[in-house]
Design a protein around this motif. Structure first.
Motif, mmCIF file in Angstrom:
data_model
loop_
_atom_site.group_PDB
_atom_site.id
_atom_site.type_symbol
_atom_site.label_atom_id
_atom_site.label_comp_id
_atom_site.label_asym_id
_atom_site.label_seq_id
_atom_site.Cartn_x
_atom_site.Cartn_y
_atom_site.Cartn_z
ATOM 1 N N MET A 1 1.117 -0.969 -0.066
ATOM 2 C CA MET A 1 -0.145 0.099 -0.241
ATOM 3 C C MET A 1 0.794 1.289 -0.059
ATOM 4 N N ARG A 2 0.458 2.437 -0.570
ATOM 5 C CA ARG A 2 1.269 3.604 -0.518
ATOM 6 C C ARG A 2 0.508 4.480 0.612
ATOM 7 N N ALA A 3 1.593 4.760 1.695
ATOM 8 C CA ALA A 3 1.187 5.575 2.732
ATOM 9 C C ALA A 3 2.165 6.857 2.769
ATOM 10 N N THR B 1 -12.043 4.993 9.977
ATOM 11 C CA THR B 1 -11.536 4.378 8.976
ATOM 12 C C THR B 1 -10.983 5.095 7.806
ATOM 13 N N VAL B 2 -9.860 4.750 7.092
ATOM 14 C CA VAL B 2 -9.340 5.451 5.968
ATOM 15 C C VAL B 2 -9.053 4.296 5.054
ATOM 16 N N GLU B 3 -9.263 4.758 3.598
ATOM 17 C CA GLU B 3 -8.748 3.863 2.408
ATOM 18 C C GLU B 3 -7.606 4.439 1.847
ATOM 19 N N LEU B 4 -6.836 3.383 1.661
ATOM 20 C CA LEU B 4 -5.438 3.540 1.117
ATOM 21 C C LEU B 4 -5.161 2.943 -0.175
ATOM 22 N N VAL C 1 -8.677 -2.146 -6.375
ATOM 23 C CA VAL C 1 -8.342 -2.578 -5.072
ATOM 24 C C VAL C 1 -8.180 -1.651 -4.163
ATOM 25 N N THR C 2 -8.773 -1.706 -2.902
ATOM 26 C CA THR C 2 -8.620 -0.704 -1.890
ATOM 27 C C THR C 2 -8.279 -1.513 -0.509
ATOM 28 N N VAL C 3 -7.448 -0.818 0.127
ATOM 29 C CA VAL C 3 -6.669 -1.155 1.597
ATOM 30 C C VAL C 3 -7.802 -0.320 2.564
ATOM 31 N N THR C 4 -8.447 -0.819 3.440
ATOM 32 C CA THR C 4 -9.001 -0.021 4.691
ATOM 33 C C THR C 4 -8.349 -0.522 5.845
ATOM 34 N N ALA C 5 -8.247 0.766 6.657
ATOM 35 C CA ALA C 5 -7.622 0.567 7.685
ATOM 36 C C ALA C 5 -8.302 1.500 9.111
ATOM 37 N N GLU C 6 -8.192 1.042 10.125
ATOM 38 C CA GLU C 6 -8.715 1.695 11.404
ATOM 39 C C GLU C 6 -7.434 2.388 11.971
#
Length: 97
Positions: A1-3, A28-31, A52-57
């Motif tokens: 993922m890109r952060a 939550t955020v989407e990366l 494709v999405t990466v969800t994070a808390e």
């Protein structure tokens, strides 16, 4: 993922510390995904990765360690001291879709 200008290798449940993002604690955020590996299948095509999405808390906002920056020039009496602490956000990856 890109952060935040960096790339991180993550799985579901991974905790990542990255540059500060504007998000509420517990939200939550989407990366964006950079590369997707699913068993033997590797996806690196930009069109496929748009889906494709990466969800994070968001777990917490914190600050990194203090870095001391010093400048000194010999025989001139010039010296300068400055400090810096990077603003960070810790997130936990909850899903990759």
């Amino acid at each position: 993922m890109r952060a935040g200008g960096r790339q991180e290798k993550v799985e579901v449940g991974t905790i990542v510390t990255m540059d500060r993002i504007k998000a509420v604690k517990g939200g939550t955020v989407e990366l964006a995904a950079v590369l997707l590996v699913d068993g033997d299948k590797i996806t690196s095509d930009a069109k496929s990765l748009e889906k494709v999405t990466v969800t994070a808390e968001v777990l917490e906002d914190l600050r990194g360690p203090k870095i001391v920056i010093q400048h000194y020039k010999n025989k001139t009496g010039y010296k300068k001291r400055q400090g810096h602490r990077q603003e960070l956000t810790r997130v936990k990856v909850t899903g990759i879709k």
